[in-house]
Write a protein that holds these residues in place. Structure first.
Motif, PDB file in Angstrom:
ATOM      1  N   GLN A 138      25.788  44.788  45.034  1.00 13.85           N
ATOM      2  CA  GLN A 138      26.532  45.929  45.555  1.00 13.85           C
ATOM      3  C   GLN A 138      25.686  46.527  46.676  1.00 13.85           C
ATOM      4  OE1 GLN A 138      28.403  48.636  42.621  1.00 13.85           O
ATOM      5  NE2 GLN A 138      27.110  50.199  43.558  1.00 13.85           N
ATOM      6  N   ALA A 139      26.277  46.622  47.857  1.00 16.59           N
ATOM      7  CA  ALA A 139      25.513  47.121  49.006  1.00 16.59           C
ATOM      8  C   ALA A 139      25.278  48.619  48.854  1.00 16.59           C
ATOM      9  CB  ALA A 139      26.274  46.834  50.296  1.00 16.59           C
ATOM     10  N   LEU A 140      24.073  49.041  49.171  1.00 20.96           N
ATOM     11  CA  LEU A 140      23.809  50.489  49.196  1.00 20.96           C
ATOM     12  C   LEU A 140      24.420  51.067  50.471  1.00 20.96           C
ATOM     13  CD1 LEU A 140      20.066  50.537  48.060  1.00 20.96           C
ATOM     14  CD2 LEU A 140      22.133  50.795  46.677  1.00 20.96           C
ATOM     15  N   LEU A 141      24.935  52.264  50.401  1.00 22.23           N
ATOM     16  CA  LEU A 141      25.517  52.880  51.601  1.00 22.23           C
ATOM     17  C   LEU A 141      24.450  53.018  52.674  1.00 22.23           C
ATOM     18  CD1 LEU A 141      27.854  55.637  50.158  1.00 22.23           C
ATOM     19  CD2 LEU A 141      28.470  53.529  51.366  1.00 22.23           C
ATOM     20  N   ILE A 142      23.285  53.442  52.259  1.00 22.42           N
ATOM     21  CA  ILE A 142      22.140  53.548  53.160  1.00 22.42           C
ATOM     22  C   ILE A 142      21.012  52.748  52.519  1.00 22.42           C
ATOM     23  CG2 ILE A 142      20.473  55.128  54.211  1.00 22.42           C
ATOM     24  CD1 ILE A 142      22.657  57.344  53.631  1.00 22.42           C
ATOM     25  N   LEU A 147      19.616  41.332  44.245  1.00 19.20           N
ATOM     26  CA  LEU A 147      18.732  42.326  44.873  1.00 19.20           C
ATOM     27  C   LEU A 147      18.315  41.815  46.259  1.00 19.20           C
ATOM     28  CD1 LEU A 147      17.127  45.023  44.180  1.00 19.20           C
ATOM     29  CD2 LEU A 147      15.176  43.506  43.795  1.00 19.20           C
ATOM     30  N   SER A 148      18.819  42.462  47.309  1.00 21.15           N
ATOM     31  CA  SER A 148      18.467  42.048  48.674  1.00 21.15           C
ATOM     32  C   SER A 148      17.399  42.961  49.239  1.00 21.15           C
ATOM     33  CB  SER A 148      19.683  42.127  49.592  1.00 21.15           C
ATOM     34  OG  SER A 148      20.698  41.303  49.112  1.00 21.15           O
ATOM     35  N   VAL A 149      16.261  42.375  49.549  1.00 20.03           N
ATOM     36  CA  VAL A 149      15.177  43.158  50.163  1.00 20.03           C
ATOM     37  C   VAL A 149      14.791  42.516  51.493  1.00 20.03           C
ATOM     38  CG1 VAL A 149      14.210  44.094  48.046  1.00 20.03           C
ATOM     39  CG2 VAL A 149      13.486  41.845  48.803  1.00 20.03           C
ATOM     40  N   VAL A 194      15.604  48.023  50.705  1.00 19.83           N
ATOM     41  CA  VAL A 194      16.509  47.463  49.694  1.00 19.83           C
ATOM     42  C   VAL A 194      17.928  47.679  50.193  1.00 19.83           C
ATOM     43  CG1 VAL A 194      17.284  47.608  47.310  1.00 19.83           C
ATOM     44  CG2 VAL A 194      14.871  48.008  47.848  1.00 19.83           C
ATOM     45  N   ARG A 195      18.653  46.582  50.388  1.00 22.49           N
ATOM     46  CA  ARG A 195      20.009  46.675  50.972  1.00 22.49           C
ATOM     47  C   ARG A 195      21.097  46.542  49.906  1.00 22.49           C
ATOM     48  NH1 ARG A 195      20.321  47.214  56.021  1.00 22.49           N
ATOM     49  NH2 ARG A 195      18.543  46.727  57.382  1.00 22.49           N
ATOM     50  N   GLU A 196      20.816  45.760  48.846  1.00 19.31           N
ATOM     51  CA  GLU A 196      21.806  45.539  47.785  1.00 19.31           C
ATOM     52  C   GLU A 196      21.100  45.546  46.428  1.00 19.31           C
ATOM     53  OE1 GLU A 196      25.081  42.544  49.841  1.00 19.31           O
ATOM     54  OE2 GLU A 196      23.363  41.667  48.812  1.00 19.31           O
ATOM     55  N   THR A 197      21.786  46.052  45.439  1.00 17.85           N
ATOM     56  CA  THR A 197      21.265  45.988  44.067  1.00 17.85           C
ATOM     57  C   THR A 197      22.340  45.347  43.181  1.00 17.85           C
ATOM     58  OG1 THR A 197      22.052  48.234  43.629  1.00 17.85           O
ATOM     59  CG2 THR A 197      19.748  48.003  44.300  1.00 17.85           C
ATOM     60  N   PRO A 198      21.965  44.827  42.001  1.00 17.71           N
ATOM     61  CA  PRO A 198      22.969  44.194  41.128  1.00 17.71           C
ATOM     62  C   PRO A 198      24.048  45.203  40.733  1.00 17.71           C
ATOM     63  CG  PRO A 198      20.747  43.653  40.399  1.00 17.71           C
ATOM     64  CD  PRO A 198      20.608  44.716  41.437  1.00 17.71           C
ATOM     65  N   ALA A 199      25.297  44.845  40.932  1.00 12.69           N
ATOM     66  CA  ALA A 199      26.397  45.774  40.657  1.00 12.69           C
ATOM     67  C   ALA A 199      26.407  46.199  39.186  1.00 12.69           C
ATOM     68  CB  ALA A 199      27.730  45.140  41.036  1.00 12.69           C
ATOM     69  N   ALA A 252      28.102  51.821  35.574  1.00 13.67           N
ATOM     70  CA  ALA A 252      28.696  52.941  36.296  1.00 13.67           C
ATOM     71  C   ALA A 252      29.663  53.715  35.409  1.00 13.67           C
ATOM     72  CB  ALA A 252      29.415  52.435  37.531  1.00 13.67           C
ATOM     73  N   ALA A 253      30.324  53.006  34.490  1.00 15.52           N
ATOM     74  CA  ALA A 253      31.274  53.665  33.600  1.00 15.52           C
ATOM     75  C   ALA A 253      30.603  54.758  32.787  1.00 15.52           C
ATOM     76  CB  ALA A 253      31.906  52.647  32.653  1.00 15.52           C
ATOM     77  N   PHE A 254      29.307  54.627  32.559  1.00 13.14           N
ATOM     78  CA  PHE A 254      28.612  55.625  31.755  1.00 13.14           C
ATOM     79  C   PHE A 254      28.230  56.856  32.563  1.00 13.14           C
ATOM     80  CE2 PHE A 254      28.383  53.896  27.670  1.00 13.14           C
ATOM     81  CZ  PHE A 254      28.452  52.529  27.834  1.00 13.14           C
ATOM     82  N   ASP A 255      28.459  56.802  33.871  1.00 11.74           N
ATOM     83  CA  ASP A 255      28.159  57.980  34.688  1.00 11.74           C
ATOM     84  C   ASP A 255      29.419  58.761  34.994  1.00 11.74           C
ATOM     85  OD1 ASP A 255      25.504  57.205  34.818  1.00 11.74           O
ATOM     86  OD2 ASP A 255      25.916  55.852  36.490  1.00 11.74           O
ATOM     87  N   GLY A 256      30.572  58.185  34.700  1.00 11.10           N
ATOM     88  CA  GLY A 256      31.808  58.724  35.256  1.00 11.10           C
ATOM     89  C   GLY A 256      32.629  59.566  34.319  1.00 11.10           C
TER      90      GLY A 256
END
Lengths: 228, 228
Positions: free
Chosen positions: A88-92, A118-120, A130-135, B12-16
């Motif tokens: 999942q891409a981070l917004l920033i 994980l994209s670094v 860090v551009r993406e983390t596991p969704a 994410a479901a646990f934050d919402g």
């Protein structure tokens, strides 16, 4: 006369609660369908750490963090085996400051980490972006995740099969996506956790091999009360 | 896409769950003042039989019927010692049909029973009229109460000190005034029971000598989960 507890307002007090109340009452009947499931219906959370559920023939206690960590880990492994871990891409992009050595070591593994969602990228000599983390982890503290993975890489060295090493990293990642101990959970969340545990292989043990839930049968309870 | 459990809607479901909900949620924070009491704050009722309470350092399980029976018994004994058991007149006397022998035997004890809050009068050769019952019992089935007392009198014979025999009858009576196993209790009722237990001597044991509550400490729970 103002009744003080039961001493002054005797047994009759236990018959007189028919009046409607505006207060939230935790005495709702547990969901019958959930009661018939192996892990039962969530009834309470104890010390913001343990989920107490009622089953058909007793009760169970679930370690919420250990159980959820295992579920996230199994989900990540499943994704890795099937399609690669969904990122999942981070917004920033998040910039994480590291020592030059750590930054270099992390980037050495950038290819594998990308397979793990994980994209670094390098960001100057002592930092990574860090551009993406596991969704599957939801929102995470990218800096804490990266430092934890560096720890894991340091512990592993270069020994072991690649698959094993990747699993070890996934296991570390899973912790970041898990419900913490100390977090209050709603009944829906607790029941959702129980239902997913029932459908997930190996969910009875946490990633470190400890049980994620324990059972206390009605017969055990009766023994506690000297009834057997 | 409809999310099915946690597998499809990850951490994410646990934050919402911030959105307000009309549903009754048993995830309210336990009352802090109650948590500091020896028997803690009621959190759930299990199998309509056991009250689960959270204490400062663990949890306790209370056998609701056994505990309440002891409280009623202690209340009756206190009343007998101080002023005689407070009686409550029935709006309409209840006629209980018995064998002639049983009716006669019961009336032999009418004087003692009156001290215990139970007024009976002869009503023809094989029946008695119950005019008053112990107030502490609340509404009771007079016929069942009378038959239970006859059982108790038959078991005792005429042996033992009067005081002891009266206590035995009070103990039998107490059962009739107690919250039954299988009755759903509200949070207020459960907490009221816990508070009265704390203030009542001997409330840790039921009238038959079994424990009315058992404790599971946080350290015990951690052991169950292999944490110690």
């Amino acid at each position: 006369p103002a009744p003080e507890g039961l001493a002054e307002a005797p047994a009759a007090a236990f018959d007189g609660f028919a009046a409607p109340s505006a207060r939230v009452e935790p005495d709702a009947a547990p969901d019958q369908a959930a009661l018939d499931r192996p892990l039962g219906a969530a009834r309470a959370q104890i010390h913001e750490n343990y989920i107490l559920a009622q089953t058909g023939d007793g009760m169970i206690l679930v370690d919420q963090h250990a159980a959820h960590e295992r579920l996230v880990y199994e989900r990540l492994k499943r994704q890795m085996a099937e399609t690669g871990v969904t990122a999942q891409a981070l917004l920033i992009p998040e910039i994480v400051e590291l020592s030059e050595g750590d930054a270099a070591r992390l980037l050495d593994h950038a290819g594998d980490l990308a397979r793990l969602g994980l994209s670094v990228e390098g960001f100057g000599p002592g930092a990574v972006a860090v551009r993406e983390t596991p969704a599957a982890l939801g929102r995470v503290d990218a800096a804490a995740l990266v430092r934890d993975i560096l720890d894991e890489l340091a512990e592993q060295g270069s020994s072991g099969a690649l698959e094993e090493r990747l699993h070890a990293v996934l296991s570390r990642m899973a912790c970041h996506g898990s419900v913490r101990s100390g977090r209050r959970m709603s009944a829906e969340e607790m029941n959702a956790l129980l239902r997913e545990m029932e459908e997930t292989p190996r969910s009875g043990q946490c990633n470190h091999g400890r049980p994620t839930w324990v059972r206390l049968g009605l017969d055990d309870i009766e023994k506690l009360f000297g009834r057997r």
